[in-house]
Scaffold this active site. Sequence first.
Site, PDB file in Angstrom:
ATOM      1  N   ASP A 138      39.953 -34.586   4.336  1.00 17.18           N
ATOM      2  CA  ASP A 138      41.368 -34.307   4.087  1.00 17.18           C
ATOM      3  C   ASP A 138      41.824 -33.352   5.176  1.00 17.18           C
ATOM      4  O   ASP A 138      41.352 -32.217   5.258  1.00 17.18           O
ATOM      5  CB  ASP A 138      41.547 -33.677   2.710  1.00 17.18           C
ATOM      6  CG  ASP A 138      41.067 -34.601   1.605  1.00 17.18           C
ATOM      7  OD1 ASP A 138      41.656 -35.680   1.454  1.00 17.18           O
ATOM      8  OD2 ASP A 138      40.109 -34.232   0.910  1.00 17.18           O
ATOM      9  N   ASP A 196      40.015 -42.568  -1.375  1.00 17.02           N
ATOM     10  CA  ASP A 196      40.647 -41.691  -2.359  1.00 17.02           C
ATOM     11  C   ASP A 196      42.137 -41.940  -2.467  1.00 17.02           C
ATOM     12  O   ASP A 196      42.896 -41.039  -2.810  1.00 17.02           O
ATOM     13  CB  ASP A 196      40.376 -40.228  -1.994  1.00 17.02           C
ATOM     14  CG  ASP A 196      40.606 -39.289  -3.169  1.00 17.02           C
ATOM     15  OD1 ASP A 196      40.663 -39.773  -4.323  1.00 17.02           O
ATOM     16  OD2 ASP A 196      40.747 -38.072  -2.938  1.00 17.02           O
ATOM     17  N   HIS A 238      46.855 -38.697   1.995  1.00 14.13           N
ATOM     18  CA  HIS A 238      47.225 -38.693   0.578  1.00 14.13           C
ATOM     19  C   HIS A 238      47.470 -37.301   0.009  1.00 14.13           C
ATOM     20  O   HIS A 238      48.303 -37.150  -0.880  1.00 14.13           O
ATOM     21  CB  HIS A 238      46.172 -39.441  -0.260  1.00 14.13           C
ATOM     22  CG  HIS A 238      44.760 -39.050   0.029  1.00 14.13           C
ATOM     23  ND1 HIS A 238      43.976 -39.749   0.909  1.00 14.13           N
ATOM     24  CD2 HIS A 238      43.992 -38.050  -0.424  1.00 14.13           C
ATOM     25  CE1 HIS A 238      42.775 -39.196   0.976  1.00 14.13           C
ATOM     26  NE2 HIS A 238      42.756 -38.153   0.173  1.00 14.13           N
TER      27      HIS A 238
END
Length: 907
Positions: free
Chosen positions: A17, A127, A353
Amino acid sequence: MTASKRVVHVISHTHWDREWYMPYEAHHVKLIETMDTLLETFENDPEFRSFYLDGQTIVLDDYLQVYPEKRDIIQKLCDEGKLSLGPWYILQDEFLTSSEANVRNLQIGHRDAAKFGPISKLGYFPDSFGNMGQAAQLLQQAGIGTAVFGRGVKATGFNNRVEEGPSLESPYSELLWQSPDGSTVLGLLFANWYNNGMEIPVDPAEAKGYWEHRLARAEQFASTPHLLLMNGCDHQPVQTNLSEALRVARELFPEYEFVHSNYDDYVAAVQAELPENLSLTRGELRGQKTDGWYSLVNTASARVYIKQLNAQNQTLLEKVTEPIAAIAHQLGKPYPHGMLQYAWKTLMQNHPHDSICGCSVDEVYHEMKIRFAKSMEVGKALTTESARFISGKIDTSSFASYGEAAAPLVVFNTSGYEGSSVITTEVEWSHRFFNQSEDPIEIAGIVRARTHGRGYLVNTAGERLACTAEDLGVRFGYELPSDKFRQPYMARAMRLTFETGTMPAMGYSTFAWISSEHSGELEPTSLVKDDRTLENSLLKVTVEEDGSYSLYDKLNKQQYTNLGHYENVGDIGNEYIFKQPNGDIAITTKGVKASSIAIVEDTPYRATIEVVHELSIPASADEQLAKEVNAMVEFRQRKAGRSSELAPLRIVTRISLEQAGKGVRVHATIHNQSRDHRIRVLLPSDTKATNHFADSIFEVAERDNVPSKEWENPSNAQHMQTFIDTHDNNRGLTVAGKGLNEYEVLQDGRNTLAVTLLRSVGELGDWGVFHTPDAQCIGLQEAEWMIIPYGGAEERFSAYREAYRFPIPMTAFSSKMHDGELPIEQHFLKWSGDGLAFSSFKINEERGDQMVRWYNLSGSTTSLAIHPDSADNSYVSNILEEKPSEQIANTVQVEGFKIVTIGIPSK
């Protein structure tokens, strides 16, 4: 399951991330450490065979930004097959990024990966908070036959929780995943999440228990003897002693074969031994057969202002900048590939995301707003340069009869659909350039003396148009010629608002402001019928005392009532999940007299009624919420309610009807001074349908109004891109928004469409305590939507085209009087095709061909005709814009739900 020896495929990775519970640069520092350790591990351990870089090439961009000198080392590892790159640029949220953004993500990921060697042909969605229904078709068109994903199919709960029970959507972690058009890929579900092989022990005693648990879990869902163990997790450091850990495992469990594997080898092994009874999952994967809490759909309403900026940025690049640049390219201007890729990359750095979903710490969004601004500045500059180039080739001499007082104005429609819009723009004329030796005050006086601020507007046919003109006086401006120093000037300027009339679907029309003291007055007309009613030839809208409005569809003789009530409830959830307090009763504007209702605009082309609501709502949740958040009480177990302290909530709503409008436009300004709550607008459809349709990625997805029996969450909020629709045979209602991505169809007997305008929460959620005060969205918030009634199922695609047109602005450019090779109105791409939606018009980087994309909204084959017929060398391409060997005629049969990309060689 076959009786052959089970093979344990251990794949090393880190799920990166880029920003989340820390700002980007804090994560960036950790990335550098991780990559340095990875390179050292490859160098020092010959048994360490491979590492998966999370399917996103931006990981290397971020590393090489700091250590460009290590590019050769990365190249060597790619050449040796130890690293494989792509297929994506970033790991996006599929539902909150546009169709074209998903494609650009794949295109740029492929292009960047190809610089290092073979591209990872794996549809990697580890994810994503739900998966798009057209994923299999997109992947197949890109030559990808396997998708890996972690959510959306009932087999796992949140993170590493494996569900039990017989009602699983797939009995295996392997399944077939099919798009609406029939395209199918092998789907691999992280049934035990993507961390089920992390931190493998070296100590034999620890390793024994570790492997007994994890092997049993992997075998629970595996359909073949090949078990997947993912050696990594979010920001997981490299396990440098993995080779030793696998040697220990081989000694403890000789009945298994342990391999430090990679995705290519694992997928090939699985495909070779797949059983015939794999389940088939069709369309979207949204977790609709789970309890509904951890589908994470409410990220669609976290920090709505970020979604609005994203929609504005995407629309600018794909529906304005690219097509205008493509038109300019047809006329001889080089296409700005490099700058467009830079603008797209800058935008897509906001698309991971945890970024676009609004579920990160506040600092992330401070930087995201800067990225949006940077990307949009590039898009606007490129648009201006292309518009200037095209305008310079238009013969505006037909306005010469008006003399030097004529100021030509070129308006571009790049939506892909014909239509009319009310626009506001500015024109300048009587330019007087000056240099440093001249007095700007004197120059301004010269311009002021020879001009005045009255006049009228004409179109290409010389017809006067109704127009509201605001004199901006004499002002400073400048030009930046490509062949000499900057050129400052003074010029007279006017701000004009008018309705364009029907514009080409992909082209321009030319207007002219005629400066004149004797402008004359057109015969007055008005859309205002009384102080609360607006009416055009198609629609009649009446505002009620409580500020709601009724809408009458004159063509289909259908009435829609009680539209536009606002609903406010508490929210004790987090950025991921909405949770209404137990026993909370909604506060609504229904039956409450509005503070004021007034006509604020009355012109021949548009009329507007302004409604003001002054409410008092709880100022926040009660004190219990802060205690529960800090104690990490799971949101479903929270007992907090709403505070007894009240705060004012002021909502100013402007309801507008345009002379040629097929829908009612609504703009709301929300003065938010409260925390821990949600505001929605309620729009009853009164259709009898049991399902509805939501604009999604390359499809208008059909969804049930009532969730599955497994669904426990009281809320059934869902994603949309541009619009939500419900209809039956006789009536339909489409609601389009600008950056409004969350809705719910209420089971209230009226099929009310509830669109979320604002959600205010104060914590990130997930695995720790991360306070996010900015996510409360205190201050001035805005929302914009359009309500389009129509006559039912037979007419829905016409309504959808209006909805798609709604957020796309027309582009106006103030031109000059000159001869030119182009007429004063021009179509650059004419097309027809029932049930088709227009998606993009751009130029291919390698060949310079025009690339145009559509998708079929229906399940029936339809005919796409491209005009003019002179484009006879066109061909059907794919989403990677690869050129096939065969050419086609100008009419293409587009099968149901197909995405079709047409290449047209530039002349």
